[in-house]
Design a protein around this motif. Structure first.
Motif, PDB file in Angstrom:
ATOM      1  N   GLN A   1      14.968  61.232  40.479  1.00  0.00           N
ATOM      2  CA  GLN A   1      14.303  60.922  39.218  1.00  0.00           C
ATOM      3  C   GLN A   1      13.824  59.481  39.222  1.00  0.00           C
ATOM      4  O   GLN A   1      14.569  58.558  39.545  1.00  0.00           O
ATOM      5  N   THR A   2      12.549  59.278  38.863  1.00  0.00           N
ATOM      6  CA  THR A   2      11.961  57.954  38.693  1.00  0.00           C
ATOM      7  C   THR A   2      11.143  57.952  37.407  1.00  0.00           C
ATOM      8  O   THR A   2      10.942  58.993  36.780  1.00  0.00           O
ATOM      9  N   TYR A   3      10.626  56.775  37.055  1.00  0.00           N
ATOM     10  CA  TYR A   3       9.897  56.618  35.801  1.00  0.00           C
ATOM     11  C   TYR A   3       8.602  55.859  36.024  1.00  0.00           C
ATOM     12  O   TYR A   3       8.521  54.976  36.874  1.00  0.00           O
ATOM     13  N   ASP A   4       7.580  56.201  35.241  1.00  0.00           N
ATOM     14  CA  ASP A   4       6.301  55.502  35.215  1.00  0.00           C
ATOM     15  C   ASP A   4       6.174  54.839  33.847  1.00  0.00           C
ATOM     16  O   ASP A   4       6.521  55.446  32.829  1.00  0.00           O
ATOM     17  N   LEU A   5       5.642  53.625  33.815  1.00  0.00           N
ATOM     18  CA  LEU A   5       5.492  52.863  32.573  1.00  0.00           C
ATOM     19  C   LEU A   5       4.063  52.339  32.471  1.00  0.00           C
ATOM     20  O   LEU A   5       3.506  51.859  33.457  1.00  0.00           O
ATOM     21  N   VAL A   6       3.485  52.415  31.278  1.00  0.00           N
ATOM     22  CA  VAL A   6       2.169  51.848  30.999  1.00  0.00           C
ATOM     23  C   VAL A   6       2.268  51.021  29.727  1.00  0.00           C
ATOM     24  O   VAL A   6       2.873  51.457  28.739  1.00  0.00           O
ATOM     25  N   VAL A   7       1.662  49.826  29.745  1.00  0.00           N
ATOM     26  CA  VAL A   7       1.569  48.954  28.572  1.00  0.00           C
ATOM     27  C   VAL A   7       0.087  48.727  28.294  1.00  0.00           C
ATOM     28  O   VAL A   7      -0.682  48.408  29.207  1.00  0.00           O
ATOM     29  N   LEU A   8      -0.303  48.889  27.037  1.00  0.00           N
ATOM     30  CA  LEU A   8      -1.693  48.751  26.616  1.00  0.00           C
ATOM     31  C   LEU A   8      -1.800  47.664  25.561  1.00  0.00           C
ATOM     32  O   LEU A   8      -0.980  47.595  24.654  1.00  0.00           O
ATOM     33  N   ARG A   9      -2.821  46.814  25.678  1.00  0.00           N
ATOM     34  CA  ARG A   9      -3.095  45.841  24.614  1.00  0.00           C
ATOM     35  C   ARG A   9      -3.940  46.542  23.556  1.00  0.00           C
ATOM     36  O   ARG A   9      -4.825  47.336  23.884  1.00  0.00           O
ATOM     37  N   ALA A  10      -3.700  46.241  22.294  1.00  0.00           N
ATOM     38  CA  ALA A  10      -4.395  46.923  21.204  1.00  0.00           C
ATOM     39  C   ALA A  10      -5.846  46.478  21.064  1.00  0.00           C
ATOM     40  O   ALA A  10      -6.739  47.300  20.910  1.00  0.00           O
ATOM     41  N   GLU A  11      -6.086  45.166  21.088  1.00  0.00           N
ATOM     42  CA  GLU A  11      -7.436  44.656  20.829  1.00  0.00           C
ATOM     43  C   GLU A  11      -7.787  43.546  21.801  1.00  0.00           C
ATOM     44  O   GLU A  11      -7.107  42.517  21.800  1.00  0.00           O
ATOM     45  N   PRO A  12      -8.820  43.693  22.597  1.00  0.00           N
ATOM     46  CA  PRO A  12      -9.552  44.944  22.794  1.00  0.00           C
ATOM     47  C   PRO A  12      -8.688  45.936  23.566  1.00  0.00           C
ATOM     48  O   PRO A  12      -7.808  45.523  24.328  1.00  0.00           O
ATOM     49  N   PRO A  13      -8.918  47.231  23.390  1.00  0.00           N
ATOM     50  CA  PRO A  13      -8.106  48.227  24.098  1.00  0.00           C
ATOM     51  C   PRO A  13      -8.190  48.016  25.601  1.00  0.00           C
ATOM     52  O   PRO A  13      -9.278  47.987  26.170  1.00  0.00           O
ATOM     53  N   GLN A  14      -7.027  47.804  26.205  1.00  0.00           N
ATOM     54  CA  GLN A  14      -7.012  47.538  27.648  1.00  0.00           C
ATOM     55  C   GLN A  14      -5.635  47.858  28.211  1.00  0.00           C
ATOM     56  O   GLN A  14      -4.620  47.460  27.640  1.00  0.00           O
ATOM     57  N   LYS A  15      -5.629  48.550  29.323  1.00  0.00           N
ATOM     58  CA  LYS A  15      -4.384  48.781  30.044  1.00  0.00           C
ATOM     59  C   LYS A  15      -4.048  47.476  30.758  1.00  0.00           C
ATOM     60  O   LYS A  15      -4.822  46.982  31.562  1.00  0.00           O
ATOM     61  N   VAL A  16      -2.902  46.880  30.425  1.00  0.00           N
ATOM     62  CA  VAL A  16      -2.552  45.579  30.983  1.00  0.00           C
ATOM     63  C   VAL A  16      -1.420  45.642  32.001  1.00  0.00           C
ATOM     64  O   VAL A  16      -1.177  44.673  32.720  1.00  0.00           O
ATOM     65  N   TYR A  17      -0.723  46.780  32.059  1.00  0.00           N
ATOM     66  CA  TYR A  17       0.407  46.869  32.978  1.00  0.00           C
ATOM     67  C   TYR A  17       0.687  48.331  33.276  1.00  0.00           C
ATOM     68  O   TYR A  17       0.679  49.168  32.373  1.00  0.00           O
ATOM     69  N   GLU A  18       0.928  48.605  34.546  1.00  0.00           N
ATOM     70  CA  GLU A  18       1.270  49.964  34.951  1.00  0.00           C
ATOM     71  C   GLU A  18       2.155  49.877  36.187  1.00  0.00           C
ATOM     72  O   GLU A  18       1.865  49.132  37.117  1.00  0.00           O
ATOM     73  N   VAL A  19       3.236  50.614  36.158  1.00  0.00           N
ATOM     74  CA  VAL A  19       4.147  50.637  37.288  1.00  0.00           C
ATOM     75  C   VAL A  19       4.703  52.053  37.421  1.00  0.00           C
ATOM     76  O   VAL A  19       4.928  52.728  36.431  1.00  0.00           O
ATOM     77  N   SER A  20       4.885  52.484  38.657  1.00  0.00           N
ATOM     78  CA  SER A  20       5.424  53.816  38.939  1.00  0.00           C
ATOM     79  C   SER A  20       6.638  53.705  39.842  1.00  0.00           C
ATOM     80  O   SER A  20       6.807  52.711  40.559  1.00  0.00           O
ATOM     81  N   GLY A  21       7.456  54.725  39.814  1.00  0.00           N
ATOM     82  CA  GLY A  21       8.595  54.789  40.722  1.00  0.00           C
ATOM     83  C   GLY A  21       9.785  53.948  40.317  1.00  0.00           C
ATOM     84  O   GLY A  21      10.617  53.610  41.163  1.00  0.00           O
ATOM     85  N   LEU A  22       9.902  53.614  39.028  1.00  0.00           N
ATOM     86  CA  LEU A  22      11.061  52.840  38.584  1.00  0.00           C
ATOM     87  C   LEU A  22      12.326  53.678  38.748  1.00  0.00           C
ATOM     88  O   LEU A  22      12.355  54.832  38.337  1.00  0.00           O
ATOM     89  N   PRO A  23      13.391  53.097  39.305  1.00  0.00           N
ATOM     90  CA  PRO A  23      14.599  53.872  39.564  1.00  0.00           C
ATOM     91  C   PRO A  23      15.476  54.129  38.341  1.00  0.00           C
ATOM     92  O   PRO A  23      16.373  54.960  38.393  1.00  0.00           O
ATOM     93  N   ALA A  24      15.211  53.420  37.231  1.00  0.00           N
ATOM     94  CA  ALA A  24      16.022  53.564  36.014  1.00  0.00           C
ATOM     95  C   ALA A  24      15.095  53.454  34.800  1.00  0.00           C
ATOM     96  O   ALA A  24      14.013  52.884  34.897  1.00  0.00           O
ATOM     97  N   PRO A  25      15.530  53.957  33.643  1.00  0.00           N
ATOM     98  CA  PRO A  25      14.700  53.874  32.446  1.00  0.00           C
ATOM     99  C   PRO A  25      14.789  52.503  31.772  1.00  0.00           C
ATOM    100  O   PRO A  25      15.045  52.376  30.575  1.00  0.00           O
ATOM    101  N   GLU A  26      14.589  51.469  32.564  1.00  0.00           N
ATOM    102  CA  GLU A  26      14.562  50.092  32.067  1.00  0.00           C
ATOM    103  C   GLU A  26      13.720  49.274  33.024  1.00  0.00           C
ATOM    104  O   GLU A  26      13.603  49.603  34.209  1.00  0.00           O
TER     105      GLU A  26
END
Length: 104
Positions: free
Chosen positions: A13-38
Motif C-alpha cells: 500500500q502506498t499513497y498519492d498526494l496532490v496540493v492545488l493553489r486556489a487562485e489562480p487554480p494551479q497544481k503546485v505539488y504532486e507526489v506518488s508512492g508515499l509509504p505512509a498516510p503522512e
C-alpha cells in the motif's frame, strides 16, 4: 477465503498526494508512492494563500493492482478531472499563515 486477515489480502500500500493553489487554480505539488498516510511538503507554499489537497491509495489485492478514488469531503465526482474548478467544493482545504508584520 474470509478467514484470512486483511494483511494477507492487501499488500504494497502506498499513497498519492496532490496540493492545488486556489487562485489562480494551479497544481503546485504532486507526489506518488508515499509509504505512509503522512507527508511533509518538499516545496514552500506562498504565505496567506488558500490551498486544497486530496489523497488516494494504491495497493495490491490478491496480487491485482488497485487504486482508490481521490479523497473528498463528500462524493462529488472525480476532483482531479475538474481540478481547474477551484475552489472545488469537495476538496480538503487549508490556508497558509501570513508573513508577520515587522515589529508585530
Amino acid at each position: 477465503e474470509w478467514s484470512r486477515g486483511l494483511g494477507d489480502v492487501y499488500k504494497r500500500q502506498t499513497y498519492d498526494l496532490v496540493v492545488l493553489r486556489a487562485e489562480p487554480p494551479q497544481k503546485v505539488y504532486e507526489v506518488s508512492g508515499l509509504p505512509a498516510p503522512e507527508h511533509t511538503l518538499e516545496v514552500p507554499l506562498r504565505p496567506d494563500e488558500r490551498y486544497f489537497w486530496t489523497v488516494r491509495s494504491r495497493f495490491e489485492c490478491d496480487g491485482i493492482p488497485q487504486v482508490t478514488r481521490w479523497s473528498t469531503i463528500s462524493w462529488g465526482g472525480d476532483p482531479m478531472r475538474y481540478w481547474r474548478q477551484v475552489p472545488h467544493p469537495y476538496l480538503f482545504r487549508f490556508r497558509t499563515r501570513p508573513i508577520p508584520e515587522p515589529g508585530g
